[in-house]
Scaffold this motif. Structure first.
Motif, mmCIF file in Angstrom:
data_model
loop_
_atom_site.group_PDB
_atom_site.id
_atom_site.type_symbol
_atom_site.label_atom_id
_atom_site.label_comp_id
_atom_site.label_asym_id
_atom_site.label_seq_id
_atom_site.Cartn_x
_atom_site.Cartn_y
_atom_site.Cartn_z
ATOM 1 N N MET A 144 4.443 -4.866 2.227
ATOM 2 C CA MET A 144 3.343 -5.322 1.385
ATOM 3 C C MET A 144 3.720 -5.263 -0.094
ATOM 4 N N TYR A 145 3.632 -6.419 -0.752
ATOM 5 C CA TYR A 145 3.812 -6.545 -2.193
ATOM 6 C C TYR A 145 2.525 -7.075 -2.806
ATOM 7 N N HIS A 146 2.436 -6.973 -4.139
ATOM 8 C CA HIS A 146 1.303 -7.543 -4.853
ATOM 9 C C HIS A 146 1.748 -8.424 -6.017
ATOM 10 N N TYR A 196 1.791 -1.088 -8.013
ATOM 11 C CA TYR A 196 1.906 -2.109 -6.974
ATOM 12 C C TYR A 196 2.626 -3.370 -7.441
ATOM 13 N N THR A 205 -3.383 -1.304 5.612
ATOM 14 C CA THR A 205 -2.397 -0.602 4.785
ATOM 15 C C THR A 205 -1.945 0.687 5.469
ATOM 16 N N THR A 246 0.533 2.807 7.694
ATOM 17 C CA THR A 246 1.985 2.694 7.813
ATOM 18 C C THR A 246 2.413 2.771 9.273
ATOM 19 N N SER A 285 3.997 -0.147 2.010
ATOM 20 C CA SER A 285 3.787 -0.521 0.611
ATOM 21 C C SER A 285 5.087 -0.376 -0.172
ATOM 22 N N TYR A 287 6.617 -0.013 -3.869
ATOM 23 C CA TYR A 287 6.096 0.430 -5.158
ATOM 24 C C TYR A 287 7.059 0.122 -6.301
ATOM 25 N N ASN A 332 5.779 4.862 4.226
ATOM 26 C CA ASN A 332 5.744 4.679 2.773
ATOM 27 C C ASN A 332 6.572 5.715 2.038
#
Length: 269
Positions: free
Chosen positions: A22-24, A37, A206, A208, A224, A226, A243
């Motif tokens: 997961m990226y943002h 994020y 979200t 893991t 996630s 970071y 994570n």
């Protein structure tokens, strides 16, 4: 370059199940972003190159739920749909890789209107960019209509958030939208029921772990990525599906393996 221990672990990993990342947001250059994020373009490219060099294959979320994927399968996902993501899309295409994007439908091509502590308003990808990404084989999914915490919505608002985001993107792209990601990773049984009723076949959380560890396509697990993650942290996240990519987690893993081997050597008591 990876340290020898992490490199060896990574070479032997990827057989327990598929992983979803997961990226943002993405920032230009090499500096570590202030928002946890976001990732720098340099780090993102290094992560993609590591996946490629180690033989990991990228898939879309819709492919993940269709049939079992081979070892070393990874689904790259981006939540929200920020304008800066288009560079990430270009880097993926340059490497013949694919991904899934989850878009907040109300703010397409506009400044974000939801508010979170520690974040600022940013423009989202526009309709033309989303069409280009879809045409290139990227999966476009929903991330609700207004980026609300879905468990806090009443039944009518919940149904609207799910259905309007789906129909808006379907009209824009002229294709079925079957995947989504729960905003903030917030969901409960009522949200899952509403998501299924809205016609979604897959949804990301979200939590893991290996992507389909719970065997429920509406509760897919993700890792996630970071801002501060170094390449070794990233590699260890792939190894442990967690994570926590630090050395502390590696020591816990090593201790567990030692205990496991001793138990096998001693045999049943």
């Amino acid at each position: 370059m990876l340290d020898p221990i992490t490199a060896r672990l990574l070479r032997n990993s990827g057989h327990q199940g598929s992983i979803v990342l997961m990226y943002h947001s993405m920032t230009p250059g090499t500096a570590t972003p202030s928002w946890r994020y976001a990732v720098s373009r340099k780090n993102f490219c290094a992560q993609l190159d590591l996946l490629k060099s180690e033989g990991w294959q990228t898939y879309r979320l819709d492919q993940l739920i269709q049939q079992p994927l081979p070892p070393r399968s990874v689904v790259i996902t981006f939540d929200d749909g920020y304008q800066d993501n288009f560079v990430a899309f270009e880097e993926l295409i340059r490497r013949n890789m694919t991904a899934s994007w989850f878009i907040v439908s109300r703010d397409i091509g506009e400044q974000t209107r939801w508010r979170d502590p520690g974040t600022t308003q940013a423009r989202l990808l526009n309709a033309s960019q989303l069409r280009d990404m879809h045409a290139a084989g990227i999966e476009i999914g929903a991330h609700s209509h207004r980026h609300l915490r879905l468990p806090e919505c009443d039944d009518e608002t919940l149904a609207t958030e799910l259905s309007v985001s789906k129909s808006t993107l379907e009209e824009l792209l002229a294709t079925p939208i079957n995947s989504m990601a729960y905003p903030y990773g917030a969901y409960d049984e009522r949200v899952i029921t509403a998501t299924r009723a809205a016609g979604y076949l897959a949804a990301c959380t979200t939590r893991t772990g290996w992507a389909l560890a719970g065997q429920d396509a509406l509760q897919i697990r993700r890792l996630s990525i970071y801002a501060q993650d170094k390449l070794g942290d990233f590699a260890r996240k792939l190894t442990f599906a967690d994570n926590e990519g630090t050395w502390r987690n590696l020591l816990r893993y090593a201790r567990h393996r030692v205990i496991e081997r001793i138990s096998k050597a001693i045999g049943p008591t």
